[in-house]
Design a protein around this motif. Structure first.
Motif, PDB file in Angstrom:
ATOM      1  N   TYR A  51       0.798  -1.221   0.000  1.00  0.00           N
ATOM      2  CA  TYR A  51       0.000   0.000   0.000  1.00  0.00           C
ATOM      3  C   TYR A  51       0.840   1.285   0.000  1.00  0.00           C
ATOM      4  O   TYR A  51       0.308   2.364  -0.215  1.00  0.00           O
ATOM      5  CB  TYR A  51      -0.972  -0.002   1.183  1.00  0.00           C
ATOM      6  CG  TYR A  51      -2.087  -0.999   0.980  1.00  0.00           C
ATOM      7  CD1 TYR A  51      -3.115  -0.720   0.103  1.00  0.00           C
ATOM      8  CD2 TYR A  51      -2.092  -2.225   1.620  1.00  0.00           C
ATOM      9  CE1 TYR A  51      -4.134  -1.634  -0.114  1.00  0.00           C
ATOM     10  CE2 TYR A  51      -3.101  -3.139   1.412  1.00  0.00           C
ATOM     11  CZ  TYR A  51      -4.114  -2.838   0.542  1.00  0.00           C
ATOM     12  OH  TYR A  51      -5.118  -3.748   0.320  1.00  0.00           O
ATOM     13  N   LEU A  55       2.035   5.243  -3.547  1.00  0.00           N
ATOM     14  CA  LEU A  55       2.211   6.634  -3.145  1.00  0.00           C
ATOM     15  C   LEU A  55       3.345   7.306  -3.919  1.00  0.00           C
ATOM     16  O   LEU A  55       3.366   8.525  -4.059  1.00  0.00           O
ATOM     17  CB  LEU A  55       2.495   6.715  -1.640  1.00  0.00           C
ATOM     18  CG  LEU A  55       1.401   6.181  -0.726  1.00  0.00           C
ATOM     19  CD1 LEU A  55       1.850   6.251   0.720  1.00  0.00           C
ATOM     20  CD2 LEU A  55       0.112   6.940  -0.918  1.00  0.00           C
ATOM     21  N   GLN A  59       0.214   9.573 -10.725  1.00  0.00           N
ATOM     22  CA  GLN A  59      -1.228   9.333 -10.800  1.00  0.00           C
ATOM     23  C   GLN A  59      -1.652   9.323 -12.265  1.00  0.00           C
ATOM     24  O   GLN A  59      -1.514  10.321 -12.955  1.00  0.00           O
ATOM     25  CB  GLN A  59      -1.973  10.430 -10.048  1.00  0.00           C
ATOM     26  CG  GLN A  59      -3.444  10.210  -9.926  1.00  0.00           C
ATOM     27  CD  GLN A  59      -3.801   9.225  -8.840  1.00  0.00           C
ATOM     28  OE1 GLN A  59      -3.060   9.038  -7.908  1.00  0.00           O
ATOM     29  NE2 GLN A  59      -4.935   8.598  -8.961  1.00  0.00           N
ATOM     30  N   ASP A  64      -8.777   9.146  -7.127  1.00  0.00           N
ATOM     31  CA  ASP A  64      -7.669   9.194  -6.177  1.00  0.00           C
ATOM     32  C   ASP A  64      -7.388   7.801  -5.612  1.00  0.00           C
ATOM     33  O   ASP A  64      -8.264   7.163  -5.044  1.00  0.00           O
ATOM     34  CB  ASP A  64      -8.032  10.152  -5.045  1.00  0.00           C
ATOM     35  CG  ASP A  64      -6.915  10.304  -4.043  1.00  0.00           C
ATOM     36  OD1 ASP A  64      -5.748  10.108  -4.420  1.00  0.00           O
ATOM     37  OD2 ASP A  64      -7.210  10.618  -2.881  1.00  0.00           O
ATOM     38  N   LYS A  66      -4.155   7.368  -4.023  1.00  0.00           N
ATOM     39  CA  LYS A  66      -3.128   7.565  -3.008  1.00  0.00           C
ATOM     40  C   LYS A  66      -3.697   7.739  -1.597  1.00  0.00           C
ATOM     41  O   LYS A  66      -3.118   7.238  -0.641  1.00  0.00           O
ATOM     42  CB  LYS A  66      -2.260   8.760  -3.385  1.00  0.00           C
ATOM     43  CG  LYS A  66      -1.455   8.493  -4.638  1.00  0.00           C
ATOM     44  CD  LYS A  66      -0.543   9.616  -4.970  1.00  0.00           C
ATOM     45  CE  LYS A  66       0.251   9.255  -6.222  1.00  0.00           C
ATOM     46  NZ  LYS A  66       1.296  10.210  -6.497  1.00  0.00           N
ATOM     47  N   THR A  67      -4.821   8.403  -1.463  1.00  0.00           N
ATOM     48  CA  THR A  67      -5.381   8.618  -0.122  1.00  0.00           C
ATOM     49  C   THR A  67      -5.804   7.312   0.541  1.00  0.00           C
ATOM     50  O   THR A  67      -5.411   7.052   1.685  1.00  0.00           O
ATOM     51  CB  THR A  67      -6.554   9.612  -0.179  1.00  0.00           C
ATOM     52  OG1 THR A  67      -6.093  10.838  -0.736  1.00  0.00           O
ATOM     53  CG2 THR A  67      -7.127   9.855   1.193  1.00  0.00           C
ATOM     54  N   PRO A  68      -6.593   6.447  -0.134  1.00  0.00           N
ATOM     55  CA  PRO A  68      -6.923   5.170   0.532  1.00  0.00           C
ATOM     56  C   PRO A  68      -5.693   4.304   0.778  1.00  0.00           C
ATOM     57  O   PRO A  68      -5.610   3.624   1.799  1.00  0.00           O
ATOM     58  CB  PRO A  68      -7.874   4.475  -0.442  1.00  0.00           C
ATOM     59  CG  PRO A  68      -8.221   5.445  -1.482  1.00  0.00           C
ATOM     60  CD  PRO A  68      -7.287   6.599  -1.386  1.00  0.00           C
ATOM     61  N   LEU A  70      -2.668   5.330   1.448  1.00  0.00           N
ATOM     62  CA  LEU A  70      -1.976   5.881   2.615  1.00  0.00           C
ATOM     63  C   LEU A  70      -2.704   5.523   3.907  1.00  0.00           C
ATOM     64  O   LEU A  70      -2.076   5.108   4.885  1.00  0.00           O
ATOM     65  CB  LEU A  70      -1.857   7.397   2.490  1.00  0.00           C
ATOM     66  CG  LEU A  70      -1.220   8.109   3.678  1.00  0.00           C
ATOM     67  CD1 LEU A  70       0.233   7.694   3.817  1.00  0.00           C
ATOM     68  CD2 LEU A  70      -1.341   9.602   3.520  1.00  0.00           C
ATOM     69  N   LEU A  71      -4.018   5.639   3.906  1.00  0.00           N
ATOM     70  CA  LEU A  71      -4.792   5.312   5.109  1.00  0.00           C
ATOM     71  C   LEU A  71      -4.657   3.842   5.486  1.00  0.00           C
ATOM     72  O   LEU A  71      -4.495   3.504   6.663  1.00  0.00           O
ATOM     73  CB  LEU A  71      -6.258   5.676   4.906  1.00  0.00           C
ATOM     74  CG  LEU A  71      -6.562   7.168   4.819  1.00  0.00           C
ATOM     75  CD1 LEU A  71      -8.028   7.386   4.472  1.00  0.00           C
ATOM     76  CD2 LEU A  71      -6.200   7.870   6.103  1.00  0.00           C
TER      77      LEU A  71
END
Length: 119
Positions: A51, A55, A59, A64, A66-68, A70-71
């Motif tokens: 995961y 990052l 892109q 998006d 990258k946000t999920p 990163l989380l």
């Protein structure tokens, strides 16, 4: 006298649990490996790597990713330290890690492959 030995044993186990948690905060899964749970440690490490890699990729899709990613990576990393601190890990944790890894392989496999297919 036996009470002193039990107290020392309890303190050393507590220090060992804290040390394992700190190791897992430094490198996810390392605390599990130190405690002898090699498969769990490798699953934590592979999930975080899986995961974190997107990052650093450009892109190429409209939505998006990258946000999920990163989380999920941060969540697995913190959960790795918590799991290393706990006395025992359950089968459900390993099942969750394996399913999260399989989901990540499919999701990010499509992230890397779909833009290159002529459909």
């Amino acid at each position: 006298m036996d009470g002193g030995k039990e107290r020392d044993s309890t303190q050393s186990k507590s220090k060992s649990r804290i040390f394992s948690a700190v190791l897992s905060l430094v490198v996810p899964g390392l605390g599990q490996v130190v405690r002898g749970r090699i498969f769990a440690g490798l699953m934590f490490l592979l999930n975080v790597i899986l995961y974190v890699v997107p990052l650093f990729m450009p892109q190429t899709m409209e939505y998006d990713v990258k946000t999920p990613a990163l989380l999920i990576a941060v969540g697995v990393w913190v959960f790795s330290a918590l799991d290393a601190f706990l006395q025992k890990s359950s089968f459900l944790i390993l099942a969750l890690l394996v399913s999260l890894f399989c989901f990540g392989l499919g999701f990010f496999g499509s992230f890397f492959l779909l833009p290159h297919l002529d459909i």
